[in-house]
Design an enzyme around this catalytic site. Structure first.
Site, mmCIF file in Angstrom:
data_model
loop_
_atom_site.group_PDB
_atom_site.id
_atom_site.type_symbol
_atom_site.label_atom_id
_atom_site.label_comp_id
_atom_site.label_asym_id
_atom_site.label_seq_id
_atom_site.Cartn_x
_atom_site.Cartn_y
_atom_site.Cartn_z
ATOM 1 N N ILE A 1 1.201 4.944 -0.036
ATOM 2 C CA ILE A 1 2.408 4.120 -0.173
ATOM 3 C C ILE A 1 2.343 3.180 1.020
ATOM 4 O O ILE A 1 2.112 3.605 2.155
ATOM 5 C CB ILE A 1 3.696 4.984 -0.206
ATOM 6 C CG1 ILE A 1 4.961 4.124 -0.280
ATOM 7 C CG2 ILE A 1 3.787 5.933 0.975
ATOM 8 C CD1 ILE A 1 6.245 4.947 -0.526
ATOM 9 N N SER A 2 2.500 1.869 0.780
ATOM 10 C CA SER A 2 2.339 0.882 1.854
ATOM 11 C C SER A 2 3.375 1.086 2.961
ATOM 12 O O SER A 2 4.458 1.624 2.731
ATOM 13 C CB SER A 2 2.485 -0.540 1.305
ATOM 14 O OG SER A 2 1.517 -0.794 0.313
ATOM 15 N N GLN A 3 3.032 0.599 4.145
ATOM 16 C CA GLN A 3 3.954 0.612 5.286
ATOM 17 C C GLN A 3 5.182 -0.252 4.947
ATOM 18 O O GLN A 3 5.027 -1.335 4.372
ATOM 19 C CB GLN A 3 3.199 -0.001 6.471
ATOM 20 C CG GLN A 3 3.964 -0.054 7.759
ATOM 21 C CD GLN A 3 3.156 -0.718 8.866
ATOM 22 O OE1 GLN A 3 1.943 -0.892 8.744
ATOM 23 N NE2 GLN A 3 3.825 -1.088 9.930
#
Ligand code: SAH
Length: 213
Positions: A63-65
């Site tokens: 899951i992206s930052q």
């Protein structure tokens, strides 16, 4: 699933952190405040959900930052009702942010496991994008053209098929470059064959792969 005052408090702190890093778009910050990121991560990582970091999800993906999500979403500049195509549904978190901004969202994932789990979770939370299991390099020609296209995996070069599926005046945001370091590009379609390209710094994404799994 519980979204408590504690979670909301942690989210508020996260937003202040993202703001300090340079995100000024209030609509984007509001969307990050609204979406309970801890629902998109494995149970037991609730504190981690509100630290500004990427985190592993299923199928060896991430899951992206939150800061990266905010940068990409700000560059995309989504207006209510716009047709938006996301490549790389992953956990579904970025999709939820785009839906909070009023996008008419189409999202593609090449990992069957993530396609299924994200669709289920988004539905539970009351988000209803058009979800597809497939190869994002092909886009969705049947539903094209799109006002905006967002790639959330690192592609070696700008996928030409996706530029074809962009409306004139439309924007594609994508991390482009070799594995381990990509440039965040914003590509604006000026006419059928003319594009304006701007770069917004280095990021690291999981790779955009061909085919489906
Ligand atoms: N937007 C996601 C980020 C997930 S990481 C989120 O908010 O959680 C990137 C995702 O892109 C991974 O799930 C990966 O499987 C997917 N992906 C990689 N190549 C793809 C392709 N060609 N088509 C569709 N999805 C792809």
């Amino acid at each position: 699933m519980l979204d408590s005052y504690k979670h909301k408090g942690l989210r508020k702190r996260l937003i202040e952190g993202i703001r300090r890093k340079g995100i000024t778009n209030e609509n984007v910050l509001n969307a990050v405040m609204k979406v309970p990121r801890h629902f998109f991560m494995a149970k037991g990582f609730e504190e981690r959900a509100y630290q500004d970091n990427a985190f592993p999800i299923a199928a060896d993906q991430t899951i992206s930052q939150p800061y990266t999500v905010a940068v990409q979403t700000s560059l995309l500049d989504v207006q209510k009702g716009e047709k938006v195509l996301e490549i790389g549904t992953g956990s579904g978190y970025q999709a939820a942010i785009l839906l909070e901004l009023g996008a008419n969202l189409f999202t593609i994932e090449r990992q069957r496991e993530l396609y299924k789990s994200s669709q289920l979770l988004l539905k539970k939370l009351g988000y209803f994008p058009f979800s597809y299991f497939g190869d994002g390099y092909k886009g969705l020609p049947t539903y094209a053209p799109f006002n905006k296209i967002l790639i959330t995996a690192g592609a070696p070069e700008i996928p030409q098929e996706l530029l074809k599926q962009l409306k004139i005046g439309g924007i594609l945001v994508a991390p482009i470059g070799p594995s381990g370091s990509q440039d965040m590009l914003k590509v604006t379609k000026i006419s059928e064959n003319e594009f304006q390209e701007e770069s917004f710094g280095k990021f690291v994404f999981v790779p955009m792969l061909k085919g489906k799994n």
